[in-house]
Design a protein around this motif. Structure first.
Motif, PDB file in Angstrom:
ATOM      1  N   ILE A  23      38.182  34.227  46.371  1.00 20.71           N
ATOM      2  CA  ILE A  23      37.643  34.306  45.007  1.00 20.71           C
ATOM      3  C   ILE A  23      36.175  33.879  44.989  1.00 20.71           C
ATOM      4  O   ILE A  23      35.347  34.507  44.322  1.00 20.71           O
ATOM      5  N   LEU A  69      44.575  39.783  47.493  1.00 21.44           N
ATOM      6  CA  LEU A  69      44.875  38.889  46.374  1.00 21.44           C
ATOM      7  C   LEU A  69      46.100  39.342  45.581  1.00 21.44           C
ATOM      8  O   LEU A  69      46.822  38.519  45.016  1.00 21.44           O
ATOM      9  N   ARG A  70      46.359  40.640  45.542  1.00 25.64           N
ATOM     10  CA  ARG A  70      47.528  41.154  44.818  1.00 25.64           C
ATOM     11  C   ARG A  70      48.837  40.710  45.456  1.00 25.64           C
ATOM     12  O   ARG A  70      49.878  40.763  44.807  1.00 25.64           O
ATOM     13  N   LEU A  90      49.025  33.635  41.035  1.00 24.34           N
ATOM     14  CA  LEU A  90      47.569  33.487  41.168  1.00 24.34           C
ATOM     15  C   LEU A  90      46.973  33.138  39.810  1.00 24.34           C
ATOM     16  O   LEU A  90      47.133  33.871  38.837  1.00 24.34           O
ATOM     17  N   ARG A  91      46.302  32.019  39.745  1.00 24.22           N
ATOM     18  CA  ARG A  91      45.631  31.596  38.512  1.00 24.22           C
ATOM     19  C   ARG A  91      44.168  32.003  38.610  1.00 24.22           C
ATOM     20  O   ARG A  91      43.275  31.173  38.804  1.00 24.22           O
ATOM     21  N   LEU A  92      43.944  33.295  38.473  1.00 24.97           N
ATOM     22  CA  LEU A  92      42.618  33.874  38.676  1.00 24.97           C
ATOM     23  C   LEU A  92      41.578  33.309  37.709  1.00 24.97           C
ATOM     24  O   LEU A  92      40.473  32.960  38.117  1.00 24.97           O
ATOM     25  N   ASP A  93      41.922  33.220  36.439  1.00 23.73           N
ATOM     26  CA  ASP A  93      40.946  32.734  35.455  1.00 23.73           C
ATOM     27  C   ASP A  93      40.446  31.334  35.801  1.00 23.73           C
ATOM     28  O   ASP A  93      39.247  31.062  35.727  1.00 23.73           O
ATOM     29  N   CYS A 136      40.447  29.881  38.744  1.00 24.18           N
ATOM     30  CA  CYS A 136      39.663  29.922  39.988  1.00 24.18           C
ATOM     31  C   CYS A 136      38.269  30.495  39.757  1.00 24.18           C
ATOM     32  O   CYS A 136      37.289  29.978  40.289  1.00 24.18           O
ATOM     33  N   VAL A 137      38.168  31.553  38.964  1.00 23.25           N
ATOM     34  CA  VAL A 137      36.858  32.155  38.686  1.00 23.25           C
ATOM     35  C   VAL A 137      36.002  31.186  37.882  1.00 23.25           C
ATOM     36  O   VAL A 137      34.799  31.048  38.148  1.00 23.25           O
ATOM     37  N   ALA A 181      36.194  36.978  34.922  1.00 21.51           N
ATOM     38  CA  ALA A 181      37.365  37.198  35.775  1.00 21.51           C
ATOM     39  C   ALA A 181      37.850  38.654  35.711  1.00 21.51           C
ATOM     40  O   ALA A 181      38.456  39.140  36.670  1.00 21.51           O
ATOM     41  N   ILE A 215      37.090  41.156  38.589  1.00 13.55           N
ATOM     42  CA  ILE A 215      37.806  41.042  39.863  1.00 13.55           C
ATOM     43  C   ILE A 215      38.923  42.089  39.933  1.00 13.55           C
ATOM     44  O   ILE A 215      39.308  42.514  41.002  1.00 13.55           O
ATOM     45  N   ILE A 246      42.346  42.347  39.340  1.00 15.06           N
ATOM     46  CA  ILE A 246      43.626  42.128  40.031  1.00 15.06           C
ATOM     47  C   ILE A 246      44.735  42.800  39.259  1.00 15.06           C
ATOM     48  O   ILE A 246      44.866  42.698  38.106  1.00 15.06           O
TER      49      ILE A 246
END
Length: 156
Positions: free
Chosen positions: A98, A126-127, A132-135, A137-138, A151, A154, A156
């Motif tokens: 990320i 990443l998928r 996955l807590r993308l928000d 992490c970004v 985010a 990205i 995903i």
């Protein structure tokens, strides 16, 4: 030449103007044809471009490892990258991947064609990550890197 001062094919080679070749020089004085004379165009030095460093640091599966190579490409230290992991439950490789994607989006938009394959591999990797807590992490990556990437880019 004819009286109307226009060159015609039968007028001979001296009737046609010679093409003008002008040169522009980059930092190491590599000539570039068709640029105005004496114009110096500043360009980013190769060692400043993060894309080749990130390309070299990317794993075969599309992820990045949290190591000195990634830290160097992101112009920081490995210790700082580790200290800013947003949650202890986040895998180092997820965090590193990320970070790399946020950095690419923030610093290299003009050279997207050079790194879209890097992004595609990272997105595929990443998928495969559960929960996955993308928000989060970004948001943490933006804070660490001093960027403001959404985010949503990205994908995903």
């Amino acid at each position: 030449m004819s009286s109307d001062d226009v060159a015609h094919p039968g007028d001979g080679p001296e009737a046609f103007p010679k093409p003008q070749v002008v040169k522009c020089y980059f930092g190491k004085r590599h000539p570039v044809p068709m640029a105005p004379p004496d114009v110096f165009i500043p360009v980013r030095k190769a060692e400043e471009d993060p894309v080749p460093k990130l390309r070299a640091a990317q794993n075969d599966g599309g992820s990045w490892s949290l190591n000195a190579n990634l830290a160097s490409a992101l112009e920081t230290t490995e210790e700082e990258l580790r200290a800013k992991i947003p949650d202890q439950g986040i895998d180092d490789m997820v965090w590193a991947t990320i970070l790399a994607l946020v950095w690419l989006h923030a610093t290299s938009q003009t050279s997207y064609d050079d790194w879209e394959i890097l992004k595609a591999g990272a997105i595929c990797w990443l998928r495969t990550i559960q929960d996955l807590r993308l928000d989060d992490c970004v948001k943490a990556a933006n804070s660490l890197l001093g960027t403001c990437v959404d985010a949503k880019v990205i994908d995903i």
